[in-house]
Design an enzyme around this catalytic site. Structure first.
Site, short mmCIF file in Angstrom:
data_model
loop_
_atom_site.label_atom_id
_atom_site.label_comp_id
_atom_site.label_asym_id
_atom_site.label_seq_id
_atom_site.Cartn_x
_atom_site.Cartn_y
_atom_site.Cartn_z
N SER A 137 0.94 2.24 -6.03
CA SER A 137 0.85 0.82 -6.38
C SER A 137 0.76 0.66 -7.89
O SER A 137 0.21 1.53 -8.58
CB SER A 137 -0.41 0.25 -5.72
OG SER A 137 -0.74 -1.00 -6.27
N TYR B 21 -9.87 0.88 -4.00
CA TYR B 21 -8.50 1.00 -3.47
C TYR B 21 -7.60 1.70 -4.49
O TYR B 21 -6.87 2.63 -4.18
CB TYR B 21 -7.94 -0.39 -3.12
CG TYR B 21 -6.45 -0.39 -2.86
CD1 TYR B 21 -5.92 0.11 -1.67
CD2 TYR B 21 -5.55 -0.88 -3.82
CE1 TYR B 21 -4.55 0.13 -1.45
CE2 TYR B 21 -4.19 -0.86 -3.60
CZ TYR B 21 -3.69 -0.36 -2.41
OH TYR B 21 -2.33 -0.35 -2.19
N LYS C 103 -5.39 5.45 -4.59
CA LYS C 103 -3.98 5.68 -4.95
C LYS C 103 -3.87 6.73 -6.06
O LYS C 103 -3.02 7.62 -6.01
CB LYS C 103 -3.32 4.37 -5.37
CG LYS C 103 -3.14 3.36 -4.24
CD LYS C 103 -2.24 3.90 -3.14
CE LYS C 103 -2.19 3.02 -1.92
NZ LYS C 103 -1.52 3.63 -0.76
P1 NAD Z 1 0.15 -2.64 6.31
O1 NAD Z 1 -1.30 -2.73 6.52
O2 NAD Z 1 1.00 -3.76 6.75
O3 NAD Z 1 0.72 -1.31 6.96
C1 NAD Z 1 -0.03 -0.12 7.06
C2 NAD Z 1 0.17 0.45 8.45
O4 NAD Z 1 -0.54 1.69 8.53
C3 NAD Z 1 -0.37 -0.45 9.56
O5 NAD Z 1 0.60 -0.54 10.59
C4 NAD Z 1 -1.63 0.27 10.05
O6 NAD Z 1 -1.87 0.03 11.42
C5 NAD Z 1 -1.28 1.72 9.74
N1 NAD Z 1 -2.43 2.61 9.48
C6 NAD Z 1 -3.45 2.41 8.61
N2 NAD Z 1 -4.29 3.46 8.65
C7 NAD Z 1 -3.78 4.35 9.53
C8 NAD Z 1 -4.17 5.63 9.99
N3 NAD Z 1 -5.30 6.21 9.57
N4 NAD Z 1 -3.40 6.26 10.90
C9 NAD Z 1 -2.27 5.69 11.36
N5 NAD Z 1 -1.84 4.49 10.97
C10 NAD Z 1 -2.57 3.82 10.06
O7 NAD Z 1 0.37 -2.35 4.74
P2 NAD Z 1 1.70 -2.45 3.88
O8 NAD Z 1 1.64 -3.69 3.06
O9 NAD Z 1 2.89 -2.17 4.71
O10 NAD Z 1 1.44 -1.25 2.87
C11 NAD Z 1 1.96 0.04 3.14
C12 NAD Z 1 1.53 0.98 2.03
O11 NAD Z 1 1.97 0.46 0.76
C13 NAD Z 1 0.03 1.18 1.89
O12 NAD Z 1 -0.20 2.52 1.54
C14 NAD Z 1 -0.36 0.27 0.73
O13 NAD Z 1 -1.49 0.73 0.07
C15 NAD Z 1 0.88 0.39 -0.14
N6 NAD Z 1 1.07 -0.77 -1.02
C16 NAD Z 1 1.15 -2.02 -0.49
C17 NAD Z 1 1.33 -3.12 -1.33
C18 NAD Z 1 1.38 -4.52 -0.78
O14 NAD Z 1 1.17 -5.47 -1.55
N7 NAD Z 1 1.64 -4.73 0.50
C19 NAD Z 1 1.46 -2.93 -2.71
C20 NAD Z 1 1.39 -1.62 -3.22
C21 NAD Z 1 1.20 -0.54 -2.37
C1 WQD Z 2 -0.80 -12.62 -7.23
C2 WQD Z 2 -1.18 -13.73 -8.21
C3 WQD Z 2 -3.54 -14.23 -8.33
C4 WQD Z 2 -3.95 -15.81 -4.30
C5 WQD Z 2 -2.53 -7.22 -5.23
C6 WQD Z 2 -3.22 -5.89 -5.38
C7 WQD Z 2 -2.26 -4.83 -5.84
C8 WQD Z 2 -1.06 -4.76 -4.92
C9 WQD Z 2 -0.43 -6.11 -4.76
C10 WQD Z 2 -1.50 -3.10 -3.22
C11 WQD Z 2 -2.44 -13.42 -9.01
C12 WQD Z 2 -2.74 -15.41 -7.80
C13 WQD Z 2 -3.43 -15.27 -5.45
C14 WQD Z 2 -4.41 -17.15 -4.32
C15 WQD Z 2 -3.74 -17.31 -6.63
N1 WQD Z 2 -1.41 -4.31 -3.61
N2 WQD Z 2 -3.32 -16.01 -6.59
N3 WQD Z 2 -4.28 -17.86 -5.50
O1 WQD Z 2 -3.51 -9.44 -7.28
O2 WQD Z 2 -1.17 -9.09 -8.21
O3 WQD Z 2 -2.01 -7.60 -6.50
O4 WQD Z 2 -1.43 -7.06 -4.33
O5 WQD Z 2 -1.34 -2.10 -3.84
O6 WQD Z 2 -2.96 -3.64 -5.83
O7 WQD Z 2 -4.26 -6.04 -6.33
O8 WQD Z 2 -1.46 -9.91 -5.87
O9 WQD Z 2 -0.82 -11.67 -4.29
O10 WQD Z 2 -3.28 -11.21 -4.66
O11 WQD Z 2 -1.98 -12.29 -6.48
O12 WQD Z 2 -3.64 -17.99 -7.65
O13 WQD Z 2 -4.91 -17.70 -3.34
O14 WQD Z 2 -1.48 -14.91 -7.45
O15 WQD Z 2 -4.53 -14.65 -9.21
O16 WQD Z 2 -2.23 -13.90 -10.29
P1 WQD Z 2 -2.12 -9.05 -7.07
P2 WQD Z 2 -1.92 -11.28 -5.22
#
Ligand code: NAD
Ligand code: WQD
Length: 349
Positions: free
Chosen positions: A126, A151, A155
């Site tokens: 991330s 979190y 990562k």
């Molecule tokens: P999500 O929660 O929708 O998907 C994760 C999936 O993993 C779910 O289906 C959950 O049931 C499964 N899971 C969790 N723990 C498990 C375990 N111990 N064993 C088996 N299955 C398990 O999340 P997502 O948004 O699809 O994110 C996927 C990956 O990307 C994560 O590693 C997250 O940290 C990373 N990521 C997400 C975002 C985002 O904003 N969505 C941003 C950056 C990184």
């Molecule tokens: C986006 C913008 C808020 C909600 C997070 C994690 C990051 C990654 C992606 C996993 C920001 C603003 C939000 C609301 C708002 N995930 N906001 N009102 O914070 O960039 O990142 O998700 O790895 O690790 O930190 O994403 O969607 O929460 O916010 O004004 O009700 O929207 O302040 O500027 P963020 P977000």
């Protein structure tokens, strides 16, 4: 011959879109998911898009016995590892839940991969690993020394462990640092199923427009940006999913031990721009108020994604309007199917 890819967390938001793209490319897919943040029905939804069944193992990646039984039964060529918890705020409240699932889970998976001589791994990291950089765009060479939440720590630690295994144990790793994934599949068959009240901007917007939330609070308009609100690099989840296919192709042919890629569009958008674009996409007026800053928010960050464009031969296809249109179409589809509140409502145990 087609390679077989194990996708951990393949029923989740990014995982499900990636399974679609893998099936539509030249890969066989096996999913392992414990349904902690997804529902089994996603397999049928993926099949409705690709016409192919999804081979699913319902198991926890921390469960060594189940995982080794899977590796014993299947011939796996490579792994994409999504399975993790992802709520930044929750990780501050309950860090051990995050260390256990995200770090222990990664170690457990890699140990079994090692045992079964599977060495190719694409890992979901991330942009949170960059913390508050103070400038953008950010390239992969920017130092990542201090995480800004438990979190984020998971990562960083997982990236470091994968790098070790690549250096000393023959792994080939691709680390993908996602910026802000949003939107849904254009078919509206799969998308994000946020648990309870969404933390993230776009699901909060679509739930507000759908009448589930009363109004959106914009977290601060006194930042040093053009309109005073935070800037992020929003990337369509289908573009992100396609980058995983390219990353696997790359991992299977690369000579070096590991590679790190930013996945973003390289463009920053403010919160107010996102709201305006959503209004354009939906034809609705979104109720919102300006509130206080959210603790821990970074003022502005967007990616330098040129490395992914050049080495992976990947270019994002969707713009912010497409992201909002597909997010809204997905929200409407959820409302129609009565599943608009949370993933857990339909969860199996
Ligand atoms: P999500 O929660 O929708 O998907 C994760 C999936 O993993 C779910 O289906 C959950 O049931 C499964 N899971 C969790 N723990 C498990 C375990 N111990 N064993 C088996 N299955 C398990 O999340 P997502 O948004 O699809 O994110 C996927 C990956 O990307 C994560 O590693 C997250 O940290 C990373 N990521 C997400 C975002 C985002 O904003 N969505 C941003 C950056 C990184
Ligand atoms: C986006 C913008 C808020 C909600 C997070 C994690 C990051 C990654 C992606 C996993 C920001 C603003 C939000 C609301 C708002 N995930 N906001 N009102 O914070 O960039 O990142 O998700 O790895 O690790 O930190 O994403 O969607 O929460 O916010 O004004 O009700 O929207 O302040 O500027 P963020 P977000």
């Amino acid at each position: 011959m087609k390679k077989t890819i194990l996708v951990t967390g393949g029923l989740g938001y990014i995982g499900s879109h990636t399974v679609v793209e893998l099936q539509e490319s030249n890969y066989n897919v096996i999913v392992v998911d414990n349904l902690s943040n997804s529902i089994r029905e996603v397999t049928e939804r993926i099949t409705s898009i690709t016409g192919q069944p999804v081979k699913l193992y319902i198991a926890d990646i921390n469960d060594d016995l189940s995982l080794s039984a899977l590796f014993k039964k299947e011939v796996i060529d490579g792994v994409i590892h999504f399975a993790a918890h992802k709520a930044v705020g929750e990780s501050v409240q309950n860090p051990f839940k995050y260390y256990r699932n995200n770090i222990d889970g990664m170690i457990s998976l890699q140990r079994i991969m090692h045992q079964f001589h599977v060495r190719t791994l694409v890992f979901s990291s991330s942009c949170t690993v960059y913390g508050d950089t103070g400038h953008s765009p950010i390239s992969e060479t920017h130092p990542v020394t201090e995480a800004i939440s438990p979190y984020g720590t998971t990562k960083l630690v997982c990236e470091q462990i994968l790098k070790d295994l690549c250096r000393y144990s023959g792994f080939k790793g691709v680390i993908l640092r996602y910026f802000n994934p949003v939107g849904a599949h254009p078919s509206a068959s799969i998308g994000e199923l946020p648990l309870g009240v969404p933390d993230n901007l776009v699901p909060f917007i679509t739930q507000t427009a759908a009448g589930i939330r009363e109004k959106l609070t914009v977290f601060g308009n006194d930042y040093n940006t053009a309109d005073g609100t935070n800037i992020r690099d929003y990337i369509h989840v289908v573009d992100l999913a396609r980058a995983h296919v390219k990353s696997l192709d790359y991992a299977f042919r690369m000579n070096q031990d590991y590679e790190i890629f930013n996945l973003g569009t390289g463009k920053g958008h403010s919160v107010l721009e996102v709201i305006k674009t959503f209004e354009q996409a939906s034809g609705m007026v979104l109720p919102y108020v300006i509130g206080a800053r959210r603790t821990g928010d970074v003022e502005q960050i967007w990616a330098d994604a040129t490395k992914a464009v050049q080495l992976l031969k990947w270019t994002p296809q969707y713009n912010l309007l497409d992201m909002m249109k597909t997010a809204w179409k997905w929200q409407l589809a959820l409302a129609e199917s009565g599943k608009n509140e949370s993933a857990t409502e339909n969860q199996e145990t």
